[in-house]
Design a protein around this motif. Structure first.
Motif, mmCIF file in Angstrom:
data_model
loop_
_atom_site.group_PDB
_atom_site.id
_atom_site.type_symbol
_atom_site.label_atom_id
_atom_site.label_comp_id
_atom_site.label_asym_id
_atom_site.label_seq_id
_atom_site.Cartn_x
_atom_site.Cartn_y
_atom_site.Cartn_z
ATOM 1 N N LYS A 269 -0.515 -8.606 -4.819
ATOM 2 C CA LYS A 269 -0.128 -7.715 -3.626
ATOM 3 C C LYS A 269 -0.003 -6.477 -3.753
ATOM 4 O O LYS A 269 1.041 -6.175 -4.365
ATOM 5 N N GLY B 91 -1.803 -4.076 2.704
ATOM 6 C CA GLY B 91 -2.539 -4.990 3.859
ATOM 7 C C GLY B 91 -3.839 -5.709 3.550
ATOM 8 O O GLY B 91 -3.705 -6.246 3.860
ATOM 9 N N ARG C 258 3.744 2.088 1.367
ATOM 10 C CA ARG C 258 3.473 2.882 0.079
ATOM 11 C C ARG C 258 3.724 3.973 0.306
ATOM 12 O O ARG C 258 3.407 4.562 1.598
ATOM 13 N N LYS D 236 0.421 7.899 4.463
ATOM 14 C CA LYS D 236 1.110 7.942 5.414
ATOM 15 C C LYS D 236 2.374 8.420 5.549
ATOM 16 O O LYS D 236 3.611 8.244 6.276
ATOM 17 N N GLN E 178 11.876 1.868 2.378
ATOM 18 C CA GLN E 178 11.680 0.924 1.371
ATOM 19 C C GLN E 178 9.859 1.427 0.661
ATOM 20 O O GLN E 178 9.339 1.409 1.494
ATOM 21 N N HIS F 106 11.384 0.256 -4.655
ATOM 22 C CA HIS F 106 10.973 -0.931 -5.304
ATOM 23 C C HIS F 106 9.851 -1.473 -3.962
ATOM 24 O O HIS F 106 10.290 -1.647 -2.945
ATOM 25 N N ASP G 26 9.222 -5.070 -3.376
ATOM 26 C CA ASP G 26 10.229 -5.962 -2.488
ATOM 27 C C ASP G 26 9.735 -7.377 -1.467
ATOM 28 O O ASP G 26 10.377 -6.456 -0.079
ATOM 29 N N TYR H 4 12.840 -5.596 8.248
ATOM 30 C CA TYR H 4 12.304 -6.184 9.492
ATOM 31 C C TYR H 4 13.191 -7.102 10.654
ATOM 32 O O TYR H 4 12.908 -6.089 11.553
ATOM 33 N N LEU I 185 -0.227 -3.421 8.920
ATOM 34 C CA LEU I 185 0.365 -4.550 9.503
ATOM 35 C C LEU I 185 1.542 -3.764 10.167
ATOM 36 O O LEU I 185 2.059 -5.199 10.767
HETATM 37 P P1 ADP Z 1 -1.455 -0.350 3.625
HETATM 38 O O1 ADP Z 1 -2.222 -1.720 3.380
HETATM 39 O O2 ADP Z 1 -2.185 1.047 4.092
HETATM 40 O O3 ADP Z 1 -0.729 -0.297 2.311
HETATM 41 P P2 ADP Z 1 -0.419 -1.710 5.715
HETATM 42 O O4 ADP Z 1 0.391 -1.226 6.889
HETATM 43 O O5 ADP Z 1 -2.056 -2.429 6.403
HETATM 44 O O6 ADP Z 1 -0.785 -0.742 4.555
HETATM 45 O O7 ADP Z 1 0.427 -2.812 5.239
HETATM 46 C C1 ADP Z 1 1.274 -3.183 4.332
HETATM 47 C C2 ADP Z 1 1.540 -4.242 3.704
HETATM 48 O O8 ADP Z 1 2.317 -4.135 2.496
HETATM 49 C C3 ADP Z 1 2.632 -4.965 4.408
HETATM 50 O O9 ADP Z 1 2.866 -6.080 4.572
HETATM 51 C C4 ADP Z 1 4.084 -4.202 4.199
HETATM 52 O O10 ADP Z 1 5.164 -5.288 3.956
HETATM 53 C C5 ADP Z 1 3.931 -4.318 2.726
HETATM 54 N N1 ADP Z 1 4.568 -3.272 2.243
HETATM 55 C C6 ADP Z 1 4.731 -1.781 2.068
HETATM 56 N N2 ADP Z 1 5.472 -1.157 0.805
HETATM 57 C C7 ADP Z 1 6.058 -2.352 0.586
HETATM 58 C C8 ADP Z 1 7.688 -2.380 -0.374
HETATM 59 N N3 ADP Z 1 7.501 -1.233 -0.769
HETATM 60 N N4 ADP Z 1 7.994 -3.413 -0.300
HETATM 61 C C9 ADP Z 1 7.131 -5.088 0.382
HETATM 62 N N5 ADP Z 1 6.585 -4.364 1.155
HETATM 63 C C10 ADP Z 1 6.289 -3.321 1.088
#
Ligand code: ADP
Length: 485
Positions: free
Chosen positions: A15, A18, A302, A307, A329, A359, A361, A369, A386
């Motif tokens: 992963k 999203g 990210r 973003k 985060q 990180h 994580d 959340y 998401l």
């Molecule tokens: P994108 O696909 O553009 O990164 P989305 O909002 O569609 O953005 O999805 C992001 C997903 O990645 C969500 O499940 C979010 O919780 C997870 N995520 C993003 N950054 C992190 C991080 N640093 N640590 C843990 N989960 C993250």
């Protein structure tokens, strides 16, 4: 009919963002709805194999790709084919999913290898490709259509910005049969005719194109969001639609989530609010922070230009200035962005209200959340997003810019045109510092008006952003395009 996803990410295994959640959540729901489905994914070295049950392995020696292994596996009830390569360049044996200098070659190779598998499937075939790393398979399906069975292709665009530009010479070493001149016309980049554009290739060859929210499907037909492919998309508008992503309601379930401190009980709202309070207290104590009733804002993202890191930074400053907490985060996409937040950390080193965790994580994200009062999402563009849906599921109020999927899922609690039950957050429009500041001001006012705030939280908890409805919409499209094949 087999629906075959060609993808580079699947949640729990590999992963980055999203896209991974979509592959996992949509597949689970389609299986629940009795569809025959398969995901084809590279067998990355970094894949978390502990979660898999392995089945048969088939091997094939290909003239240009070398020895290929097709490993059947199950992730829970999701059937997968994992492609292992033995190429001298070790395409999937790297530390990360993306970010390698030869990403283009890695994923062209993946598509070629995936197609070798697809063409042996003895069934009508819907090939569902996700973003540029999977589009070559759609083109191959039309260039070399499988005999005796019907086949069709669907492309989902998760992000227009990433288009996979490359030159012919990146593709040629993998080919063992020539491609048509039409292929190269369809692949030609509109700005730089000497380059191939893989996203464009997918748009040209797909029988249907979806984006991940209705608003984004309209936005990408404009110059601002289309990244030079807007005109092409306008010309394809009869086969372009937006289907909102969902989230996996079993995985993201505060009532049973093993990663949070205190599970929410069934309704009513008071119990959820108590659990949220407990999650906040325990997270503060984990981070050695004193218990506090001030609002907790969070960003889990990210840290990519999409973003709006500069607006996140403005949000942090304003929240801290008003006595709130901000937990960020985020995984920086560049040294420059990393520096922006490291500098903020230095600036606020005496102020414990700012916590920056650099990180990826997943487990810790669940805790944030569940504990936070607000999730801040100021994206410059957002195909679906998401995090706002996950936030709502955990009773954290989203503060979002009105763009893409954010505009389709979060509605301002002060907007008189919005139905009361849909008032789940706060929106702003202009991507500017002053707009962020007034958004945060409004959220503080809401926070200190518990009756209003609890109503908004309750609305968030009641939203159904599960995959059920959206998966049905995909099914309708799959059936439509295969019926025309
Ligand atoms: P994108 O696909 O553009 O990164 P989305 O909002 O569609 O953005 O999805 C992001 C997903 O990645 C969500 O499940 C979010 O919780 C997870 N995520 C993003 N950054 C992190 C991080 N640093 N640590 C843990 N989960 C993250």
């Amino acid at each position: 009919m087999i629906i075959t996803h060609i993808a580079t990410e699947v949640a729990k295994l590999a992963k980055v963002g999203g896209l991974a959640d979509v592959l996992y959540g949509l597949s689970k729901e389609l299986i629940k709805q009795k569809e025959n489905l398969l995901i084809i994914l590279p067998f990355y070295d970094s894949l978390n194999s502990d979660l898999l049950i392995f089945g048969k392995k088939e091997t094939k020696t290909h003239e240009t790709l070398g020895l290929l292994e097709y490993q059947q596996a199950y992730l829970e009830d999701i059937p997968l084919i994992l492609i292992k390569e033995h190429h001298q360049k070790k395409f999937f044996r790297r530390e990360s999913v993306y970010g390698e200098l030869d990403d283009i070659q890695r994923f062209l190779f993946f598509n070629m290898a995936a197609f070798e598998y697809l063409k042996e499937l003895k069934s009508d075939l819907v090939v569902h490709a996700h973003d540029w790393p999977a589009t070559l398979s759609l083109a191959l399906l039309k260039e070399f259509p499988p005999q005796n069975f019907k086949s069709c292709g669907m492309l989902t665009i998760h992000n227009m910005k990433h288009q996979g530009r490359c030159s012919k010479k990146h593709l040629e070493p993998f080919l063992n049969s020539p491609l048509s001149s039409e292929f190269f016309e369809k692949a030609q980049d509109p700005n730089n005719p000497s380059l191939l554009n893989l996203l464009k290739l997918g748009i040209e060859y797909a029988d249907h194109i979806t984006t991940v929210s209705p608003t984004y499907s309209k936005e990408i037909q404009t110059e601002e969001f289309g990244y030079n492919l807007d005109k092409l998309l306008v010309s394809k508008k009869d086969k372009l639609s937006g289907i909102l992503n969902g989230i996996d309601f079993n995985y993201w379930d505060p009532k049973s989530d093993p990663h949070i401190f205190s599970n929410f009980k069934e309704n009513p709202i008071n119990q959820a609010l108590e659990a949220k309070k407990d999650n906040k207290e325990k997270l503060f104590s984990l981070l050695n922070l004193k218990k506090s009733d001030a609002p907790l804002y969070a960003c889990i993202t990210r840290l990519d230009p999409q973003k709006a890191p500069h607006l996140i930074a403005e949000g942090i400053k304003h929240v801290l200035g008003k006595g709130g907490y901000f937990f960020l985060q985020g995984t920086p996409s560049s040294l420059e962005v990393k520096k922006l937040f490291n500098d903020l950390q230095l600036e606020y080193k005496e102020n414990l209200n700012f916590y920056f965790y650099e990180h990826f994580d997943e487990k810790f994200a669940h805790k944030i959340y569940a504990a936070s009062d607000f999730i801040f999402i100021p994206s410059l563009f957002e195909p679906c997003g998401l995090t706002q849906m996950i936030a709502m599921r955990y009773g954290s109020i989203p503060l979002t810019r009105k763009t893409g999927g954010l505009a389709d899922t979060v509605f301002d609690f002060e907007d008189p045109k919005v139905e009361d039950i849909k008032k789940t957050g706060l929106n702003f429009i202009k991507p500017e510092k002053t707009a962020v500041q007034s958004l945060i001001d409004r959220s503080f006012d809401l926070y200190y008006n518990p009756i209003k705030k609890d109503t908004v939280v309750q609305n968030c908890l009641l939203q159904d952003n599960s995959w059920q409805e959206s998966a049905q919409k995909y099914k309708v499209l799959y059936k439509l395009i295969i019926s025309k094949a």
